[in-house]
Design a protein around this motif. Structure first.
Motif: not given
Length: 423
Positions: A212-214, A247-248, A291-293
């Motif tokens: 998953y993206d972050v 989501l963090v 690039q996905r973070t």
């Protein structure tokens, strides 16, 4: 941009009350207070042919012993003479008022200072020191907590003009699947402080499927409680506007710790790199692709996002900064002014995309000039060839604005995605 109150009696409604009272008829005053009790203050009147401006009149009902009332729009007035910002009175009544012509698309917050000392502010620290003496508008039922906890919130009054942009993504929708949020605390060996971390996984999260993206978001407690950020992501995912994100939501222990750790603090970067992100990857199925973070935040959080990406572009390839404190470090520092901007100016271009925004009301406050320093950062990034999505919204340094505009900044990283057809 700053706003100066109207020196004359500009409100037709207040002028009507004043004329009636002068003629010995107090029924217009009674009718005004009845209207305010039913609908709330401030008054909003369209008195010009140009509907891009609305006349806004703030009110105060004198309970007795009122000497002055200062209207504090977005931030404290910084031009020295505070008397011109205080309310006027309708003679012989309990009605106090002050009118401003404001952009009709404005959304912001404000406070009142009753019986203010009217001493000029000599620094931003002075502004902060006097904030506890300000109060929300008791005639305005629309208020908003900007920080604190459930037992001790700091409340401000909300001003939303007729053309303020909608914030539909922050509202839970029927038929939209909801993700799950888990809250935890983390003790940092590097920093020696405790951190609150909330992780929201999207609906249908699969720990064994595709990663998953972050999205790492600073001041996460505020975004979670007051900006409904998890609802935002669920709604955007449902409509196909974004990929599924983990989501963090990171929060410092308190404001003092936040002010030390977020502004370009090397040990905080090390905590993220060597403790938080490894913990996230160990416990959640997330990407290692920068690039996905996304890393983001507001104020010191926006500054921190740009800083940690500069230090570790192999971790963070996308930065969201909402009213980032690019003026830092300010007075009494051995570091040069606008330190982080200078680092980007002197460094080779890194593989980072930016989404920056600032409010049109964010003019100078004491020794700080948020707007100018924010534009300086934008100009440096463009000159260095960085992709930058940039916006100046109608508002101030306000979570009430950021909660809606966060959507636009996140979507700037996903312009290739088409909205899904929903029924």
């Amino acid at each position: 941009m700053s706003f100066v109150p109207e020196p004359a009696l500009a409100s037709p409604r207040i002028a009507q009350v004043a004329a009636a009272v002068e003629a010995g008829d107090r029924s217009a005053l009674d009718a005004l207070w009845q209207e305010v009790e039913a609908s709330g203050a401030p008054l909003m009147e369209q008195v010009e042919e140009d509907d891009s401006r609305t006349l806004v009149t703030f009110l105060w009902r004198d309970p007795g012993a009122t000497e002055n009332v200062l209207v504090v729009l977005y931030s404290a007035p910084s031009d020295g003479d505070l008397s011109k910002y205080t309310m006027d009175t309708v003679t012989g009544t309990d009605l106090w008022y002050k009118s401003y012509f404001l952009p009709s698309n404005l959304r912001t917050t404000y406070l009142l200072s009753v019986n203010d000392s009217l001493e000029p502010y000599d620094s931003y620290a002075d502004v902060l020191a006097r904030l506890p003496g300000y109060r929300p508008d008791p005639l305005n039922p629309r208020d908003f907590p900007i920080f604190g906890n459930e037992q001790n919130k700091y409340i401000v009054s909300v001003l939303e003009l007729p053309a303020a942009p909608g914030q539909p993504w922050n509202v839970a929708r029927r038929g939209v699947a909801k993700g799950k949020t888990q809250l935890t605390t983390m003790d940092s060996t590097i920093l020696g402080t405790q951190h609150h971390v909330g992780v929201h996984v999207p609906p249908g999260y699969d720990p064994d499927g595709d990663d998953y993206d972050v999205f790492l978001l600073f001041d996460g407690w505020a975004y979670y409680n007051f900006a409904n950020v998890t609802t935002v992501l669920d709604n955007l995912l449902h409509t196909g506007r974004i990929p599924p994100y983990v989501l963090v939501m990171h929060s410092n222990l308190d404001q003092q710790v936040r002010a030390r750790e977020l502004p370009c603090h090397p040990p905080f970067h090390d905590f993220l790199r060597d403790e938080l992100m490894p913990w996230l990857r160990e416990n959640y199925n997330v990407t290692k692709d920068p690039q996905r973070t996304v890393v983001g935040g507001s104020c010191f959080g926006g500054l921190a996002a740009a800083y940690v990406a500069h230090r570790s572009p192999d971790l963070f390839g996308n930065v969201i900064s909402q009213s980032g404190s690019f003026w830092w470090p300010g007075r009494n520092s051995e570091l040069e002014d606008e330190w982080l901007t200078r680092q980007y100016e002197r460094s080779p271009r890194l593989p980072i995309r930016f989404a920056l925004e600032i409010g049109s009301l964010e003019g100078p406050i004491g020794e700080f000039d948020p707007m100018t320093t924010h534009r300086n950062m934008h100009d440096v990034l463009q000159e260095r060839g960085y992709p930058v999505d940039y916006s100046e919204y109608a508002g101030g340094h306000d979570l009430i604005c950021w909660r809606g505009s966060l959507v636009d900044r996140l979507l700037s990283f996903h312009t290739d995605r088409r909205p899904a057809v929903t029924r």
